[in-house]
Design a protein around this motif. Structure first.
Motif, PDB file in Angstrom:
ATOM      1  N   MET A   1      18.139  84.224  -6.902  1.00  0.00           N
ATOM      2  CA  MET A   1      16.815  84.366  -6.332  1.00  0.00           C
ATOM      3  C   MET A   1      15.814  84.477  -7.478  1.00  0.00           C
ATOM      4  SD  MET A   1      15.840  87.034  -3.272  1.00  0.00           S
ATOM      5  CE  MET A   1      17.038  86.506  -2.066  1.00  0.00           C
ATOM      6  N   PRO A   2      14.681  83.749  -7.384  1.00  0.00           N
ATOM      7  CA  PRO A   2      13.666  83.859  -8.446  1.00  0.00           C
ATOM      8  C   PRO A   2      13.096  85.266  -8.504  1.00  0.00           C
ATOM      9  CG  PRO A   2      13.098  82.109  -6.877  1.00  0.00           C
ATOM     10  CD  PRO A   2      14.295  82.812  -6.343  1.00  0.00           C
ATOM     11  N   MET A   3      12.722  85.679  -9.701  1.00  0.00           N
ATOM     12  CA  MET A   3      12.109  86.996  -9.871  1.00  0.00           C
ATOM     13  C   MET A   3      10.636  86.817 -10.185  1.00  0.00           C
ATOM     14  SD  MET A   3      14.933  89.442 -11.562  1.00  0.00           S
ATOM     15  CE  MET A   3      13.727  90.708 -11.496  1.00  0.00           C
ATOM     16  N   VAL A   4       9.822  87.692  -9.602  1.00  0.00           N
ATOM     17  CA  VAL A   4       8.384  87.696  -9.824  1.00  0.00           C
ATOM     18  C   VAL A   4       7.979  89.129 -10.131  1.00  0.00           C
ATOM     19  CG1 VAL A   4       6.132  87.293  -8.763  1.00  0.00           C
ATOM     20  CG2 VAL A   4       8.040  85.785  -8.220  1.00  0.00           C
ATOM     21  N   THR A   5       7.131  89.301 -11.115  1.00  0.00           N
ATOM     22  CA  THR A   5       6.639  90.629 -11.452  1.00  0.00           C
ATOM     23  C   THR A   5       5.237  90.793 -10.880  1.00  0.00           C
ATOM     24  OG1 THR A   5       7.918  90.628 -13.491  1.00  0.00           O
ATOM     25  CG2 THR A   5       6.097  92.198 -13.355  1.00  0.00           C
TER      26      THR A   5
ATOM     27  N   ILE B   1       6.647 102.479  -0.679  1.00  0.00           N
ATOM     28  CA  ILE B   1       7.906 101.730  -0.778  1.00  0.00           C
ATOM     29  C   ILE B   1       9.068 102.694  -0.995  1.00  0.00           C
ATOM     30  CG2 ILE B   1       9.218 100.113  -2.215  1.00  0.00           C
ATOM     31  CD1 ILE B   1       6.547  98.579  -2.619  1.00  0.00           C
ATOM     32  N   ARG B   2       8.885 103.642  -1.920  1.00  0.00           N
ATOM     33  CA  ARG B   2       9.947 104.627  -2.181  1.00  0.00           C
ATOM     34  C   ARG B   2      10.275 105.422  -0.924  1.00  0.00           C
ATOM     35  NH1 ARG B   2       7.329 105.049  -7.010  1.00  0.00           N
ATOM     36  NH2 ARG B   2       6.126 106.864  -6.370  1.00  0.00           N
TER      37      ARG B   2
ATOM     38  N   SER C   1      13.119  95.951  -2.922  1.00  0.00           N
ATOM     39  CA  SER C   1      13.017  94.492  -2.771  1.00  0.00           C
ATOM     40  C   SER C   1      12.985  94.094  -1.302  1.00  0.00           C
ATOM     41  CB  SER C   1      14.194  93.800  -3.463  1.00  0.00           C
ATOM     42  OG  SER C   1      14.109  93.960  -4.852  1.00  0.00           O
ATOM     43  N   GLU C   2      13.761  94.777  -0.487  1.00  0.00           N
ATOM     44  CA  GLU C   2      13.782  94.491   0.946  1.00  0.00           C
ATOM     45  C   GLU C   2      12.417  94.788   1.578  1.00  0.00           C
ATOM     46  OE1 GLU C   2      16.026  96.413   4.634  1.00  0.00           O
ATOM     47  OE2 GLU C   2      17.408  95.673   3.102  1.00  0.00           O
TER      48      GLU C   2
ATOM     49  N   ALA D   1       7.370  92.505   3.767  1.00  0.00           N
ATOM     50  CA  ALA D   1       5.905  92.402   3.714  1.00  0.00           C
ATOM     51  C   ALA D   1       5.472  90.959   3.514  1.00  0.00           C
ATOM     52  CB  ALA D   1       5.359  93.289   2.602  1.00  0.00           C
ATOM     53  N   LEU D   2       6.179  90.242   2.652  1.00  0.00           N
ATOM     54  CA  LEU D   2       5.839  88.842   2.414  1.00  0.00           C
ATOM     55  C   LEU D   2       6.132  87.977   3.641  1.00  0.00           C
ATOM     56  CD1 LEU D   2       7.013  88.443  -1.273  1.00  0.00           C
ATOM     57  CD2 LEU D   2       4.658  88.403  -0.401  1.00  0.00           C
TER      58      LEU D   2
END
Length: 83
Positions: free
Chosen positions: A1-5, A16-17, A29-30, A35-36
């Protein structure tokens, strides 16, 4: 899977936490992937508009559509009200 910062606010990171800590999601990540997916679905339904295009043609922009910038401004206003 591509990574994006990406950079997020401390408030967003805490949210998120919390979602992971409560077991709602298995990982941060989930949370971001969900959200995306929601953003992409809203974009495809026309619930949000293309901000650069709307900026070029404000007079004919669909008034019922919401730009991501509008949603962010609403979020920031709500955050300020609670601080």
């Amino acid at each position: 899977m591509p990574m994006v910062t990406v950079s997020i606010s401390p408030l967003q990171a805490a949210g998120i936490r919390a979602a992971v800590d409560t077991g709602t999601y298995a990982s941060s990540s989930e949370v971001v992937r969900e959200a995306l997916r929601m953003w992409d679905a809203a974009r495809k339904r026309g619930d949000i508009c293309d901000a650069p295009q709307a900026a070029k043609d404000l007079q004919t922009a669909v008034k019922s559509s919401r730009c991501v910038a509008d949603m962010f401004a609403d979020y920031e206003a709500e955050r300020r009200r609670h601080n």
